[in-house]
Enzyme design. Structure first.
Site, short mmCIF file in Angstrom:
data_model
loop_
_atom_site.label_atom_id
_atom_site.label_comp_id
_atom_site.label_asym_id
_atom_site.label_seq_id
_atom_site.Cartn_x
_atom_site.Cartn_y
_atom_site.Cartn_z
CE1 TYR A 178 1.07 -0.23 4.38
CE2 TYR A 178 -0.19 1.79 4.45
CZ TYR A 178 0.71 0.93 5.03
OH TYR A 178 1.25 1.23 6.26
NE ARG A 208 -6.46 -19.63 3.71
CZ ARG A 208 -5.30 -19.95 4.29
NH1 ARG A 208 -4.65 -21.03 3.91
NH2 ARG A 208 -4.80 -19.19 5.24
CE LYS A 262 2.97 3.16 3.20
NZ LYS A 262 3.11 3.20 4.65
CD GLU A 321 10.04 1.72 10.38
OE1 GLU A 321 9.94 2.66 9.59
OE2 GLU A 321 9.98 0.52 10.03
CG LEU A 331 8.32 2.27 4.74
CD1 LEU A 331 8.19 1.10 3.76
CD2 LEU A 331 6.95 2.85 5.03
N1 PMP Z 1 7.67 3.75 8.89
C1 PMP Z 1 6.53 3.06 8.91
C2 PMP Z 1 6.53 1.71 9.53
C3 PMP Z 1 5.36 3.60 8.35
O1 PMP Z 1 4.21 2.90 8.36
C4 PMP Z 1 5.41 4.90 7.80
C5 PMP Z 1 4.16 5.54 7.25
N2 PMP Z 1 3.68 4.91 6.15
C6 PMP Z 1 6.62 5.59 7.79
C7 PMP Z 1 7.75 4.98 8.34
C8 PMP Z 1 6.74 6.95 7.19
O2 PMP Z 1 6.68 6.86 5.79
P1 PMP Z 1 6.17 8.06 4.91
O3 PMP Z 1 6.99 9.24 5.27
O4 PMP Z 1 6.38 7.62 3.52
O5 PMP Z 1 4.72 8.26 5.25
#
Ligand code: PMP
Length: 290
Positions: free
Chosen positions: A33, A100, A147, A180, A205
Site C-alpha cells: 500500500y 487458497r 510497505k 522507527e 521503511l
Molecule cells: N515507517 C513506517 C513503519 C510507516 O508505516 C510509515 C508511514 N507509512 C513511515 C515509516 C513513514 O513513511 P512516509 O513518510 O512515507 O509516510
C-alpha cells in the site's frame, strides 16, 4: 455526502465497495500500500510515493493492476468525486483473488483499491506542545523496507501506545536501537545540533517524508547523520521528532514518560517541519489562521 471508493475499475459508494473473500490480501496479507496526503489540493511527495509503490510491487513480484499514469488519474478522480481539498489517500494493491494456496497463482489478477477521507490532521496542540511516545520491542518481519499490508505488529504497538496515553510507539531492535515508529520514522537532534535518523535498510521503511526531510536538511546546511541511535541517546538528545506523510515532522517531547530536552517542541524540529511544508508547497494545516 456519500463517500466514494475505487475498486478494480469502479468508483463505488463506500458501503458498496468490497473485495473477494479469497483475496490474497485478506488471506495472506499478500499486498502493498501507499498513503499520500493531499494538502490544499496538492499531492505531497507524489513522485516519491509512486516510486516506492513500484519498488514494493517489484520486491513481491505483484504486477501493476493498471499503468502508473492511469493510477495517478484515478487518484485525482477519487479525490475530486469526494470533494476533498485536505485528504488522506490510501492505495492498496494485492496479488488478488485466488483459490487458497500459499504458492502464487500462475496468472494473478491484482486487486486495486483506493480510499480517501478528510485528512485527520492532529489537533494544533500536538504541534504546540509536542507528543509523547512509548518504546516497544520491534517484533516485525525482516523486510520492513517493503510497505506491506501486513500491519499487525504496528496495530498492536499503536494500541499499546494509545492505552499508555502516548501518540506513537517507537520500536526498538534486540540491540536497543530505535528502528522507527509504528507508522513513522524516528529522529533526534543531538546536543551538538546534529540531526540523526536510522539509515535505510531492511530494518525500516524508507519514509518518503524522511527522504524529503533529508533533502531539506541538505539544502539548508543542517548537519545530519544516518545512523542507528539508542533510547538512552534519544533521552539525552536536545530534540526528537517523528515523520510521516500525515504528520510531516511532529515534535516528540516525551519518551516513556521522560522529557526530551526541555520537554517542549525543539526549534530545529519546527524549522524542519516548515522546510518540509515549503518543499511540498503547502501551508501548515496545524497553524492557526491557515
Ligand atoms: N515507517 C513506517 C513503519 C510507516 O508505516 C510509515 C508511514 N507509512 C513511515 C515509516 C513513514 O513513511 P512516509 O513518510 O512515507 O509516510
Amino acid at each position: 455526502m456519500p463517500r466514494f471508493a475505487y475498486v478494480n475499475g469502479r468508483y463505488l459508494p463506500h458501503d458498496q465497495a468490497h473485495v473477494h473473500v479469497e483475496d490474497r490480501g485478506f488471506q495472506f496479507a499478500d499486498g502493498v500500500y501507499e498513503v499520500i496526503t493531499i494538502i490544499g489540493g496538492k499531492f505531497a511527495d507524489e513522485e516519491g510515493h509512486m516510486l516506492r509503490l513500484e519498488r514494493s510491487l517489484r520486491e513481491l513480484s505483484i504486477p501493476w493492476p493498471v499503468k502508473p499514469a492511469s493510477l495517478c488519474f484515478i487518484m485525482r478522480e477519487l479525490v475530486r468525486r469526494n470533494k476533498l481539498r485536505n485528504a488522506t489517500l490510501y492505495i492498496q494493491i494485492t496479488r488478488g483473488p485466488a483459490p487458497r494456496d500459499f504458492k502464487f497463482p500462475k496468472e494473478p489478477v491484482p486487486t486495486l483499491v483506493l480510499t480517501c477521507r478528510r485528512a485527520g490532521f492532529q489537533p494544533p496542540a500536538a504541534l504546540e506542545r509536542g507528543v509523547a511516545v512509548i518504546t516497544l520491542l520491534d517484533i516485525r518481519w525482516q523486510r520492513r523496507d517493503i510497505k506491506s499490508v501486513s500491519l499487525l505488529p504496528q496495530a498492536l504497538g499503536k494500541q499499546k501506545a494509545f492505552e499508555a496515553g502516548a501518540y506513537e510507539g517507537w520500536q526498538v531492535d534486540e540491540q536497543g536501537f530505535v528502528t522507527e515508529g509504528c507508522s513513522s520514522n524516528a529522529w533526534i537532534v543531538t546536543q551538538e545540533g546534529v540531526l540523526v535518523t536510522r539509515p535505510p535498510s531492511n530494518a525500516i521503511l524508507n519514509g518518503i517524508t524522511r527522504l524529503s526531510i533529508l533533502e531539506c536538511a541538505c539544502a539548508q546546511g543542517i548537519a545530519f547523520e544516518e545512523r542507528p541511535f539508542t533510547v538512552t541517546e534519544a533521552l539525552a538528545a536536545n530534540e526528537a521528532f517523528m515523520s510521516s506523510a500525515g504528520t510531516f515532522a511532529l515534535p516528540v517531547v516525551r519518551i516513556d514518560g521522560q522529557p526530551v530536552g526541555d520537554g517542549t517542541p525543539g526549534p530545529l524540529t519546527l524549522r524542519i517541519r516548515q522546510a518540509y511544508l515549503d518543499h511540498v508547497g503547502a501551508a501548515d494545516p496545524l497553524r492557526k489562521g491557515q
